[in-house]
Enzyme design. Structure first.
Site, short mmCIF file in Angstrom:
data_model
loop_
_atom_site.label_atom_id
_atom_site.label_comp_id
_atom_site.label_asym_id
_atom_site.label_seq_id
_atom_site.Cartn_x
_atom_site.Cartn_y
_atom_site.Cartn_z
N GLN A 1 3.67 -55.80 -72.49
CA GLN A 1 2.73 -56.12 -73.55
C GLN A 1 1.93 -57.39 -73.25
OE1 GLN A 1 5.75 -55.22 -77.05
NE2 GLN A 1 3.65 -55.09 -77.77
N HIS A 2 0.87 -57.56 -74.02
CA HIS A 2 0.09 -58.79 -74.12
C HIS A 2 -0.87 -59.05 -72.96
CE1 HIS A 2 2.82 -59.73 -77.35
NE2 HIS A 2 3.83 -59.97 -76.55
N ASP B 1 6.17 -51.76 -74.05
CA ASP B 1 7.47 -51.50 -73.45
C ASP B 1 8.61 -51.49 -74.46
OD1 ASP B 1 7.23 -54.24 -73.84
OD2 ASP B 1 7.69 -54.78 -71.76
#
Length: 502
Positions: free
Chosen positions: A71-72, A243
């Site tokens: 992520q991110h 995830d």
């Protein structure tokens, strides 16, 4: 037999599982490594995906696939769809000052009030990991790159888009679980906050000036593969997921259930029916991959804590566990606070780790190993407390990830977490969740298709309040020392926390 494929494009590697679409039985799998560092050219993810597919024996017979991803991470694209600069990953903390600046501006000089505004805007109090923080860093440190940004994607968005073979930025899609980690998408309303994106980039943008991926429905088909490399044409593409949402789906968690994942990061997450907000910032109010919510606390430091101690002691994994289990609870007074790479929960990007209680008697190899395991588990127990504080009744925890393979972790976790621990059969839970999403999309279903659940081993232990209390005292000292940047203020971050090219 119809097959589906699930992909986990994680920080360290790409894993691919091929499963029977109806039963979920594993047919074959493969993997390939990703480069080290906290910034990566997305082309490396594509190359690793091709290698992992080939390692899995190809995609013959696969009717649908989905990508779960870290992520991110910020993938900045120009108007032609080209990657402008290497993606900044979630664990790149150079954007620590940027998120403070955003809060300062939103609060008209009051950082606390600004944090409240960010919480209201995105369901979470952003930290350096979040995409919105990285956009501000880009605007301030690489304005020539920021000026070229025509679209912002997340790692799994970019891979899905690349699989579809489109050059049209307007066809970028994401899912609600990954969108909720940006800091500028609202899980409760399903809307982007363009004002925050504009503030982060220091220029006014909206849907006509900048493309943010369309947020697909949880089990919506978002396209088909175009055919490139090891991927044949015509495979249905599911939305994919972050995830942690993939892991929850792969584990088959229902509302009220909790998992703890020990990988590069440490994650404690619960599935809930309603969105959550945590003003303390400990728990992020994320969405999941099925239509409900995934409040989540994430730490930067997890298995690397054990790896660092293992390397120091010069032993392999089995011997490291044996050493840790040979020591008494409390490690002879040694307390390891494992903020080795800064920290995200609590938000201390400039923190360093510490070892307390060193005496000639306590400095033994077993105690050093035990202190590392206890420190890691106490660190995650504090994150679990944040989930409990939101009203989640934690009665047991599913323990997954690479760290769950450690005998010492499995045996010590129940006593330090305060609840029984279930360790499912080893698997690639993120890739499994992506495969299950793909199977659901292929079946045209609106709820996750039922797959046969694997067996789980249950561990219990005697509570260790004394060990936890000793850890909490030293962790509180570290929080006081490093709060607001601590003795290093707002100066440069440690070299290890930024990308190799920084």
């Amino acid at each position: 037999m119809a097959l589906v494929a699930g992909v986990d494009s994680s920080t360290q590697s790409c894993k691919v599982v091929i499963r029977d679409a109806e039963t979920g039985a594993l047919v074959r799998s493969g993997s390939a490594p990703h480069p080290d560092g906290t910034e990566v050219d997305p082309a490396a993810w594509w190359d690793a995906l091709q290698a992992a597919i080939e390692d899995a024996g190809g995609l013959d017979g696969v009717t649908a696939m989905a990508v779960g991803g870290q992520q991110h991470g910020m993938v900045a694209l120009d108007a032609a769809g080209a990657v402008i600069r290497p993606a900044l990953l979630w664990n790149d903390t150079r954007s620590a000052d940027a998120v403070v600046d955003l809060a300062h501006e939103l609060g008209d000089g009051d950082v606390a009030r600004g944090r409240e505004a960010l919480l209201a805007a995105g369901g979470s109090v952003p930290v350096a990991s979040f995409t919105v923080s990285k956009l501000r860093w880009l605007a301030d440190h690489e304005p020539e790159h920021a000026a070229r940004v025509a679209a912002v994607a997340l790692p799994h968005d970019w891979l899905t888009w690349r699989l579809a073979g489109s050059a049209d930025l307007a066809t970028l899609t994401t899912d609600r679980s990954d969108a909720s980690g940006t800091g500028y998408w609202q899980p409760d309303t399903g809307q982007y906050r363009w004002d925050l994106v504009s503030r982060a980039l220091r220029r006014d943008v909206g849907p006509d000036e900048l493309v943010l991926p369309r947020v697909a429905e949880p089990f919506e088909a978002v396209g088909t593969t175009a055919g490139a490399g090891a991927v044949p044409a015509g495979i249905v593409l599911a939305p994919g997921c972050g995830d942690n949402a993939g892991a929850a789906l792969g584990l088959g968690l229902a509302p009220g259930q909790v998992f703890l994942s020990l990988g590069t990061s440490g994650v404690v997450a619960a599935v809930t029916e309603a969105p959550t907000t945590d003003p303390s910032g400990i728990v992020a109010g994320f969405a999941d991959a099925t239509g409900v919510f995934l409040p989540l606390a994430c730490t930067l430091n997890a298995t690397r804590v054990l790896e660092a101690a293992r390397r120091l002691l010069g032993v392999e994994h089995t011997e490291f566990s044996e050493l840790a289990l040979a020591a008494e609870p409390g490690a002879g007074g040694l307390v390891h606070v494992p903020y080795l790479e800064g920290e995200r929960t609590p938000d201390l990007p400039r923190a360093t780790g510490s070892l307390h209680g060193m005496t000639p008697a306590s400095l033994t190899r077993p105690n050093l190993a035990r202190a590392a395991v206890e420190g890691l588990l106490c660190h995650l127990a504090a994150a679990l407390d944040g989930i409990r504080a939101l009203g989640v009744d934690v009665t047991e925890v599913a323990l997954v990830g690479g760290g769950a393979r450690s005998a010492a972790v499995r045996k010590l976790a129940p006593g330090l977490l305060g609840v029984p621990v279930l360790v499912p059969s080893p698997g690639e839970y993120v890739a499994d969740g992506a495969a299950r999403q793909a199977a659901t999309v292929a079946a045209g279903a609106s709820v996750p298709i039922a797959w046969t659940a694997g067996r789980a081993e249950r561990f219990t232990g005697t509570p260790q309040p004394g060990v936890r209390a000793a850890y909490d005292r030293q962790a509180a000292r570290a929080r006081d020392e490093f709060a607001g940047g601590g003795p290093v203020g707002r100066g440069p971050l440690p070299r290890d926390t930024v990308g190799a090219g920084a």
